[in-house]
Design a protein around this motif. Structure first.
Motif, PDB file in Angstrom:
ATOM      1  N   LYS A 223       0.808  -1.231   0.000  1.00 28.39           N
ATOM      2  CA  LYS A 223       0.000   0.000   0.000  1.00 28.39           C
ATOM      3  C   LYS A 223       0.834   1.271   0.000  1.00 28.39           C
ATOM      4  O   LYS A 223       0.324   2.361   0.269  1.00 28.39           O
ATOM      5  N   LEU A 224       2.120   1.126  -0.287  1.00 24.39           N
ATOM      6  CA  LEU A 224       2.956   2.314  -0.470  1.00 24.39           C
ATOM      7  C   LEU A 224       2.363   3.139  -1.612  1.00 24.39           C
ATOM      8  O   LEU A 224       1.983   2.593  -2.648  1.00 24.39           O
ATOM      9  N   ASN A 225       2.275   4.428  -1.413  1.00 20.96           N
ATOM     10  CA  ASN A 225       1.599   5.274  -2.403  1.00 20.96           C
ATOM     11  C   ASN A 225       2.583   5.895  -3.385  1.00 20.96           C
ATOM     12  O   ASN A 225       3.673   6.332  -2.999  1.00 20.96           O
ATOM     13  N   LEU A 226       2.140   5.973  -4.620  1.00 21.35           N
ATOM     14  CA  LEU A 226       2.910   6.671  -5.644  1.00 21.35           C
ATOM     15  C   LEU A 226       2.113   7.891  -6.093  1.00 21.35           C
ATOM     16  O   LEU A 226       0.907   7.804  -6.319  1.00 21.35           O
ATOM     17  N   ALA A 227       2.789   9.019  -6.197  1.00 22.16           N
ATOM     18  CA  ALA A 227       2.162  10.215  -6.770  1.00 22.16           C
ATOM     19  C   ALA A 227       2.987  10.626  -7.983  1.00 22.16           C
ATOM     20  O   ALA A 227       4.216  10.607  -7.931  1.00 22.16           O
ATOM     21  N   VAL A 228       2.306  10.932  -9.041  1.00 28.11           N
ATOM     22  CA  VAL A 228       3.004  11.333 -10.270  1.00 28.11           C
ATOM     23  C   VAL A 228       2.636  12.784 -10.580  1.00 28.11           C
ATOM     24  O   VAL A 228       1.461  13.141 -10.625  1.00 28.11           O
ATOM     25  N   SER A 229       3.663  13.601 -10.780  1.00 30.42           N
ATOM     26  CA  SER A 229       3.422  15.011 -11.126  1.00 30.42           C
ATOM     27  C   SER A 229       3.213  15.108 -12.624  1.00 30.42           C
ATOM     28  O   SER A 229       4.175  15.029 -13.386  1.00 30.42           O
ATOM     29  N   LEU A 230       1.988  15.254 -13.028  1.00 32.95           N
ATOM     30  CA  LEU A 230       1.674  15.326 -14.462  1.00 32.95           C
ATOM     31  C   LEU A 230       1.770  16.790 -14.931  1.00 32.95           C
ATOM     32  O   LEU A 230       2.571  17.118 -15.800  1.00 32.95           O
ATOM     33  N   ASN A 231       0.948  17.621 -14.393  1.00 37.65           N
ATOM     34  CA  ASN A 231       1.041  19.079 -14.562  1.00 37.65           C
ATOM     35  C   ASN A 231       0.819  19.596 -15.975  1.00 37.65           C
ATOM     36  O   ASN A 231       1.045  20.790 -16.222  1.00 37.65           O
ATOM     37  N   ALA A 232       0.470  18.738 -16.897  1.00 36.54           N
ATOM     38  CA  ALA A 232       0.295  19.226 -18.268  1.00 36.54           C
ATOM     39  C   ALA A 232      -0.706  18.335 -18.999  1.00 36.54           C
ATOM     40  O   ALA A 232      -0.820  17.144 -18.716  1.00 36.54           O
ATOM     41  N   PRO A 233      -1.398  18.939 -19.993  1.00 34.21           N
ATOM     42  CA  PRO A 233      -2.378  18.156 -20.749  1.00 34.21           C
ATOM     43  C   PRO A 233      -1.764  17.429 -21.940  1.00 34.21           C
ATOM     44  O   PRO A 233      -2.372  16.501 -22.464  1.00 34.21           O
ATOM     45  N   ASN A 234      -0.596  17.868 -22.391  1.00 34.02           N
ATOM     46  CA  ASN A 234       0.005  17.260 -23.595  1.00 34.02           C
ATOM     47  C   ASN A 234       1.515  17.485 -23.572  1.00 34.02           C
ATOM     48  O   ASN A 234       2.042  18.255 -22.757  1.00 34.02           O
ATOM     49  N   ASP A 235       2.186  16.824 -24.503  1.00 33.07           N
ATOM     50  CA  ASP A 235       3.649  16.897 -24.524  1.00 33.07           C
ATOM     51  C   ASP A 235       4.151  18.317 -24.794  1.00 33.07           C
ATOM     52  O   ASP A 235       5.189  18.726 -24.274  1.00 33.07           O
ATOM     53  N   SER A 236       3.420  19.045 -25.603  1.00 37.45           N
ATOM     54  CA  SER A 236       3.880  20.389 -25.948  1.00 37.45           C
ATOM     55  C   SER A 236       3.978  21.263 -24.691  1.00 37.45           C
ATOM     56  O   SER A 236       5.001  21.917 -24.452  1.00 37.45           O
ATOM     57  N   VAL A 237       2.932  21.242 -23.870  1.00 37.39           N
ATOM     58  CA  VAL A 237       2.956  22.035 -22.634  1.00 37.39           C
ATOM     59  C   VAL A 237       3.954  21.443 -21.645  1.00 37.39           C
ATOM     60  O   VAL A 237       4.741  22.164 -21.013  1.00 37.39           O
ATOM     61  N   ARG A 238       3.957  20.111 -21.548  1.00 37.13           N
ATOM     62  CA  ARG A 238       4.834  19.487 -20.533  1.00 37.13           C
ATOM     63  C   ARG A 238       6.312  19.708 -20.884  1.00 37.13           C
ATOM     64  O   ARG A 238       7.138  19.912 -19.992  1.00 37.13           O
TER      65      ARG A 238
END
Ligand code: SF4
Length: 376
Positions: A223-238
């Motif tokens: 039950k170790l938690n993973l959080a992923v920082s996405l922060n963008a809708p697409n590759d161009s913005v990311r």
């Protein structure tokens, strides 16, 4: 366990960086005059973590708290004043770690979460982040990570219920130390913080996510938690705001997320720092929901906390609510992460030590995947 012959030159590993087994094994190598029995070594290990007693046969220096700042907020739900504490620990080399103790409302209770740093500075270069302004200065050892918990508990006086790796640094860029610290935190004889209360947050290094997944597959860590920082809708913005995306794009990241082991009903956290004019448009929300479709996850919307000299302001309340409402309309489980500690530069993405940043560090070796991804 067979004790080794007396050895005056034996150097005891740092107790805070040891698992119980490593600690007891190390104690067996001490000179006969001070060598505890295995049972007494185990009691000493427990006393170190449960009562804050430094073992007499393995003393160590505690990093001093050189700065501490507190921000008290009046909670709207009637829990009375709640306090965010940021504390700075100075290492022997003069570098400093920053950690934040954050109050969390859980029903009618207030619990505490300790946000630990895994590095001093960070090589990942996210443009919205205060820490990125420092560059990478040092990756922390397991004991330097655990020291933050120990100081919070036995010097600052707050024993945190939860631990999140969301302070300075990218955990997957220092994964050996981070995973070792997680084992010590989660151990019954160590920090005694269950894996379900520990979260590792990453910008999305797929190799690191796979290694964390290997730990999650082990008994006691499901039950170790993973959080992923996405922060963008697409590759161009990311690509613009997270250089790591040029090394591992969003399709590769999605594959890594899908392959991450799942146990029970828990949902992965997908973090989304909402930045005005960058990633907060309605069509951005639609793209994010499409990207996450089929992934059991919670979209955690985090209103951007302007870093020093930020080109962007904080989002308006209306834009945060509109983004969340649109995501919820599309069936995406969505939460808002509160912004605590903003005035103390202790909120998400705001850890970064200006005192240290002002100094000139030259010739720092930047190693590993983070450097490659940041430079890509
Ligand atoms: S957001 Fe995290 S990974 Fe990105 S620069 Fe800041 S500390 Fe590093």
């Amino acid at each position: 366990m067979e004790p080794t012959p007396d050895c005056e030159s034996f150097v005891f590993p740092h107790p805070l960086g040891c698992t119980r087994e490593q600690f007891v094994a190390a104690a067996a190598k001490l000179p006969r005059a001070i060598r505890p029995t295995p049972h007494n070594a185990l009691l000493a290990y427990r006393a170190l973590f449960r009562e804050g007693v430094i073992p007499s046969f393995a003393p160590f220096e505690v990093h001093p708290v050189v700065r501490e700042s507190r921000e008290t907020l009046e909670d709207r739900e009637g829990h009375g004043p709640i306090e965010t504490v940021k504390f700075v620990l100075r290492h022997d080399d003069g570098l400093e770690t920053e950690s934040v103790i954050i109050p969390m409302i859980r029903g009618d209770r207030v619990t505490t979460t300790l946000c630990v740093s895994s590095q001093i500075g960070c090589a990942m270069g996210c443009t919205f982040c205060e820490t990125a302004q420092m560059g990478l200065m040092k990756s922390l050892t397991a004991e330097q990570i655990v020291m933050q918990w120990w100081v919070s508990t036995y010097r600052v006086g707050v024993r945190p219920k939860n631990i999140v790796f969301m302070g300075m640094g990218e955990p997957t860029d220092n994964l050996d130390a981070v995973l070792a610290a997680v084992e010590i935190f989660a151990s019954h004889d160590g920090g005694h913080v269950p894996a379900t209360n520990i979260t590792i947050s990453t910008v999305g290094n797929p190799l690191g996510i796979a290694r964390i997944g290997e730990l999650v597959d082990r008994h006691g860590f499901h039950k170790l938690n993973l959080a992923v920082s996405l922060n963008a809708p697409n590759d161009s913005v990311r690509n613009q705001i997270m250089p790591v995306n040029r090394a591992w794009n969003m399709a590769i990241l999605r594959d890594a997320i899908v392959a991450f082991p799942k146990y029970g009903r828990g949902a992965m956290c997908i973090e989304y720092v909402l930045i005005p004019g960058v990633n907060d448009a309605p069509e951005h929300c639609d793209e994010v929901c499409a990207y996450l479709k089929g992934i059991r996850c919670s979209l955690n919307v985090i209103p951007y906390n302007p870093r020093r000299n930020s080109p962007w302001p904080a989002p308006t309340e209306e834009s945060v609510l509109a983004f969340m409402a649109r995501a919820i309309e599309q069936g995406q489980f969505t939460k808002r992460r509160g912004t605590k500690g903003r005035s103390q530069m202790a909120a998400c993405g705001q850890l970064g030590n200006e005192e240290i940043r002002k100094r000139k560090f030259v010739g720092l070796a930047i190693e590993g995947t983070a450097a490659r991804s940041a430079e890509a």
